[in-house]
Design a protein around this motif. Structure first.
Motif, PDB file in Angstrom:
ATOM      1  N   ARG A  68       0.327  -1.526  -0.001  1.00 33.69           N
ATOM      2  CA  ARG A  68       0.014   0.095   0.230  1.00 33.69           C
ATOM      3  C   ARG A  68       1.198   0.929   0.327  1.00 33.69           C
ATOM      4  O   ARG A  68       1.784   0.925   0.836  1.00 33.69           O
ATOM      5  CB  ARG A  68      -0.828  -0.039   1.054  1.00 33.69           C
ATOM      6  N   ALA A  69       0.484   2.105  -0.847  1.00 27.03           N
ATOM      7  CA  ALA A  69       1.408   3.268  -1.578  1.00 27.03           C
ATOM      8  C   ALA A  69       0.671   4.763  -1.501  1.00 27.03           C
ATOM      9  O   ALA A  69      -0.231   5.434  -2.046  1.00 27.03           O
ATOM     10  CB  ALA A  69       2.224   3.680  -2.166  1.00 27.03           C
ATOM     11  N   PRO A  70      -0.220   4.641  -0.128  1.00 25.21           N
ATOM     12  CA  PRO A  70      -1.221   6.171  -0.025  1.00 25.21           C
ATOM     13  C   PRO A  70      -0.956   7.490  -0.753  1.00 25.21           C
ATOM     14  O   PRO A  70       0.324   8.189  -0.542  1.00 25.21           O
ATOM     15  CB  PRO A  70      -1.245   6.232   1.742  1.00 25.21           C
ATOM     16  N   GLY A  71      -1.459   7.615  -1.108  1.00 23.14           N
ATOM     17  CA  GLY A  71      -1.272   9.290  -1.833  1.00 23.14           C
ATOM     18  C   GLY A  71      -0.272   8.853  -3.276  1.00 23.14           C
ATOM     19  O   GLY A  71      -0.643  10.667  -3.641  1.00 23.14           O
ATOM     20  N   LEU A  72      -0.054   7.930  -3.112  1.00 20.32           N
ATOM     21  CA  LEU A  72       1.643   7.778  -4.429  1.00 20.32           C
ATOM     22  C   LEU A  72       0.363   7.575  -6.213  1.00 20.32           C
ATOM     23  O   LEU A  72      -0.408   6.656  -5.987  1.00 20.32           O
ATOM     24  CB  LEU A  72       2.135   6.564  -4.457  1.00 20.32           C
ATOM     25  N   VAL A  73       0.649   8.448  -6.680  1.00 21.92           N
ATOM     26  CA  VAL A  73      -0.254   7.859  -8.303  1.00 21.92           C
ATOM     27  C   VAL A  73       0.644   6.863  -9.146  1.00 21.92           C
ATOM     28  O   VAL A  73       1.587   6.252  -8.032  1.00 21.92           O
ATOM     29  CB  VAL A  73       0.253   9.527  -9.185  1.00 21.92           C
ATOM     30  N   PRO A  74       0.335   6.344 -10.170  1.00 20.33           N
ATOM     31  CA  PRO A  74       0.154   5.119 -10.223  1.00 20.33           C
ATOM     32  C   PRO A  74       1.815   5.150 -10.487  1.00 20.33           C
ATOM     33  O   PRO A  74       2.381   4.865 -10.954  1.00 20.33           O
ATOM     34  CB  PRO A  74      -0.103   4.407 -12.003  1.00 20.33           C
ATOM     35  N   GLU A  75       2.207   6.305 -11.874  1.00 23.11           N
ATOM     36  CA  GLU A  75       3.758   6.597 -12.179  1.00 23.11           C
ATOM     37  C   GLU A  75       4.327   6.730 -11.087  1.00 23.11           C
ATOM     38  O   GLU A  75       5.696   6.136 -10.871  1.00 23.11           O
ATOM     39  CB  GLU A  75       3.712   7.971 -13.368  1.00 23.11           C
ATOM     40  N   GLU A  76       4.335   7.246  -9.707  1.00 28.70           N
ATOM     41  CA  GLU A  76       5.331   7.440  -8.561  1.00 28.70           C
ATOM     42  C   GLU A  76       5.137   5.784  -8.497  1.00 28.70           C
ATOM     43  O   GLU A  76       6.522   5.407  -7.328  1.00 28.70           O
ATOM     44  CB  GLU A  76       4.818   8.707  -7.441  1.00 28.70           C
ATOM     45  N   VAL A  77       3.896   5.526  -7.999  1.00 22.57           N
ATOM     46  CA  VAL A  77       4.138   3.769  -7.280  1.00 22.57           C
ATOM     47  C   VAL A  77       4.982   2.724  -8.137  1.00 22.57           C
ATOM     48  O   VAL A  77       6.197   1.988  -7.675  1.00 22.57           O
ATOM     49  CB  VAL A  77       2.742   3.036  -7.208  1.00 22.57           C
ATOM     50  N   GLU A  78       5.117   3.144  -9.532  1.00 22.68           N
ATOM     51  CA  GLU A  78       5.461   1.745 -10.527  1.00 22.68           C
ATOM     52  C   GLU A  78       7.445   2.596  -9.788  1.00 22.68           C
ATOM     53  O   GLU A  78       7.953   1.361 -10.302  1.00 22.68           O
ATOM     54  CB  GLU A  78       5.493   2.191 -11.909  1.00 22.68           C
ATOM     55  N   ARG A  79       7.801   3.519 -10.522  1.00 24.03           N
ATOM     56  CA  ARG A  79       9.264   4.333 -10.568  1.00 24.03           C
ATOM     57  C   ARG A  79       9.453   3.635  -8.823  1.00 24.03           C
ATOM     58  O   ARG A  79      10.658   3.395  -8.858  1.00 24.03           O
ATOM     59  CB  ARG A  79       9.545   5.486 -11.133  1.00 24.03           C
ATOM     60  N   ARG A  80       8.944   4.150  -7.543  1.00 24.74           N
ATOM     61  CA  ARG A  80       9.477   4.166  -5.800  1.00 24.74           C
ATOM     62  C   ARG A  80       9.001   3.343  -5.478  1.00 24.74           C
ATOM     63  O   ARG A  80       9.879   2.745  -4.579  1.00 24.74           O
ATOM     64  CB  ARG A  80       8.927   5.463  -5.772  1.00 24.74           C
ATOM     65  N   VAL A  81       8.199   1.926  -6.067  1.00 26.84           N
ATOM     66  CA  VAL A  81       7.530   1.179  -4.976  1.00 26.84           C
ATOM     67  C   VAL A  81       7.847   0.487  -5.672  1.00 26.84           C
ATOM     68  O   VAL A  81       8.489  -1.383  -5.050  1.00 26.84           O
ATOM     69  CB  VAL A  81       5.888   1.563  -4.323  1.00 26.84           C
ATOM     70  N   THR A  82       7.246  -0.194  -7.069  1.00 23.86           N
ATOM     71  CA  THR A  82       6.979  -1.310  -7.707  1.00 23.86           C
ATOM     72  C   THR A  82       8.306  -2.154  -8.519  1.00 23.86           C
ATOM     73  O   THR A  82       8.560  -3.539  -8.715  1.00 23.86           O
ATOM     74  CB  THR A  82       6.250  -1.662  -9.166  1.00 23.86           C
ATOM     75  N   ARG A  83       8.733  -1.053  -9.092  1.00 29.00           N
ATOM     76  CA  ARG A  83      10.027  -1.640  -9.432  1.00 29.00           C
ATOM     77  C   ARG A  83      11.609  -1.892  -8.738  1.00 29.00           C
ATOM     78  O   ARG A  83      11.975  -2.519  -8.668  1.00 29.00           O
ATOM     79  CB  ARG A  83      10.533  -0.061  -9.974  1.00 29.00           C
ATOM     80  N   PRO A  84      12.121  -1.271  -7.756  1.00 33.11           N
ATOM     81  CA  PRO A  84      12.300  -1.946  -6.271  1.00 33.11           C
ATOM     82  C   PRO A  84      11.985  -3.454  -6.617  1.00 33.11           C
ATOM     83  O   PRO A  84      13.439  -3.712  -6.096  1.00 33.11           O
ATOM     84  CB  PRO A  84      12.715  -0.731  -5.655  1.00 33.11           C
ATOM     85  N   ILE A  85      11.086  -3.332  -6.152  1.00 35.96           N
ATOM     86  CA  ILE A  85      10.711  -4.621  -5.542  1.00 35.96           C
ATOM     87  C   ILE A  85      10.918  -6.077  -5.866  1.00 35.96           C
ATOM     88  O   ILE A  85      11.357  -6.766  -6.055  1.00 35.96           O
ATOM     89  CB  ILE A  85       8.972  -4.761  -4.934  1.00 35.96           C
ATOM     90  N   GLU A  86      10.424  -5.260  -7.995  1.00 33.08           N
ATOM     91  CA  GLU A  86      10.988  -6.055  -9.052  1.00 33.08           C
ATOM     92  C   GLU A  86      12.467  -6.206  -8.412  1.00 33.08           C
ATOM     93  O   GLU A  86      12.551  -7.604  -9.236  1.00 33.08           O
ATOM     94  CB  GLU A  86      10.027  -5.953  -9.827  1.00 33.08           C
ATOM     95  N   VAL A  87      12.940  -5.402  -8.612  1.00 36.42           N
ATOM     96  CA  VAL A  87      14.830  -6.055  -8.574  1.00 36.42           C
ATOM     97  C   VAL A  87      15.169  -6.891  -7.672  1.00 36.42           C
ATOM     98  O   VAL A  87      15.668  -7.718  -7.651  1.00 36.42           O
ATOM     99  CB  VAL A  87      15.386  -4.214  -8.806  1.00 36.42           C
TER     100      VAL A  87
END
Length: 250
Positions: free
Chosen positions: A52-71
């Motif tokens: 959960r990333a409250p307040g983050l738009v999809p672009e920010e979620v992808e760049r700052r949350v999803t991508r680091p976890i995927e890596v």
């Protein structure tokens, strides 16, 4: 051939009846012990990581949350592929493993990798959680708790701390989630005019409340009569008066 079978059946009526009864019993036994379902769960051996990333738009979620976890999840033993979905305030990553990998082992290695990257996530993002160990074809049951004498907060506590553990101990139950109800809270309503007259800000009030509630301080050990007793100081409010006693410094 059909005529010969019919003549043999007429001639050997007893044998036909016995064979029919045996087949009926065997069929009934097989039906009750059949391990196949009419709608088998064809879900792959996968682990779902939700953040959960409250307040983050999809672009920010992808760049700052999803991508680091995927890596961080890349290169896991037995992994086949992984896919992700970034929405407003939520990140979903599905890691698919080979069929021969034990599901619990897969969840363990995923949890270990996720724990490494958790500290690098942006402030305000919740700790990543693993989805339930079940496929998409599981049944969902819902029930409602009502009471003429209990408050919504009491009903929620009853569902989470009394009924939830009992239901989770039942074989086949994956998870139990509670919706609705209420939380027992203390609310502080600030008067902006009085704060301004005393040269106090809302930030000072918030910092004072945060620093004076829920803190624990160790105070060492006491050893009366050979027994050891742990000492600590806590400031957990138990009544509105405890909050009203907090001192604000201008």
């Amino acid at each position: 051939m059909i005529a010969q079978i019919a003549r043999w059946s007429i001639t050997n009526r007893v044998s036909v009846v016995i064979a029919t009864v045996v087949f009926m019993v065997a069929t009934g036994f097989a039906v009750f012990h059949l391990k196949l379902d009419a709608l088998p769960d064809v879900t792959a051996n996968q682990v779902l990581v939700l953040t959960r990333a409250p307040g983050l738009v999809p672009e920010e979620v992808e760049r700052r949350v999803t991508r680091p976890i995927e890596v961080a999840l890349g290169g896991l033993p037995g992994i086949e592929t992984h896919r992700s979905l970034s929405r407003y305030g939520i990140s979903s990553i599905t890691v698919v493993f080979e069929d021969g990998i034990d599901p619990y082992r897969a969840r363990q290695v995923v949890q270990e990798r996720v724990a490494i990257v958790t500290s690098a996530l942006p402030r305000g993002v919740d700790i990543p959680e693993l989805g339930p160990l079940s496929g998409g074809l599981g049944e969902v049951f819902q029930f409602v708790l009502t009471s003429p004498s209990r408050t919504p907060a009491e009903l929620l506590e009853l569902a989470e701390y009394r009924l939830g553990p009992v239901l989770r101990s039942i074989s086949g139950v994956v998870e139990v989630n509670a919706w609705g109800g209420g939380r027992r809270t203390f609310e502080v309503v600030a008067d902006a005019n009085k704060l301004a007259n005393r040269r106090l800000t809302l930030r000072a009030l918030a910092d004072a409340l945060q620093g004076a509630t829920g803190s624990v301080a160790g105070a060492g050990l006491a050893a009366p009569g050979g027994a050891r007793t742990l000492l600590r100081g806590t400031s957990v409010p138990t009544s509105p008066a405890d909050l009203a006693a907090i001192v604000l410094n201008a």
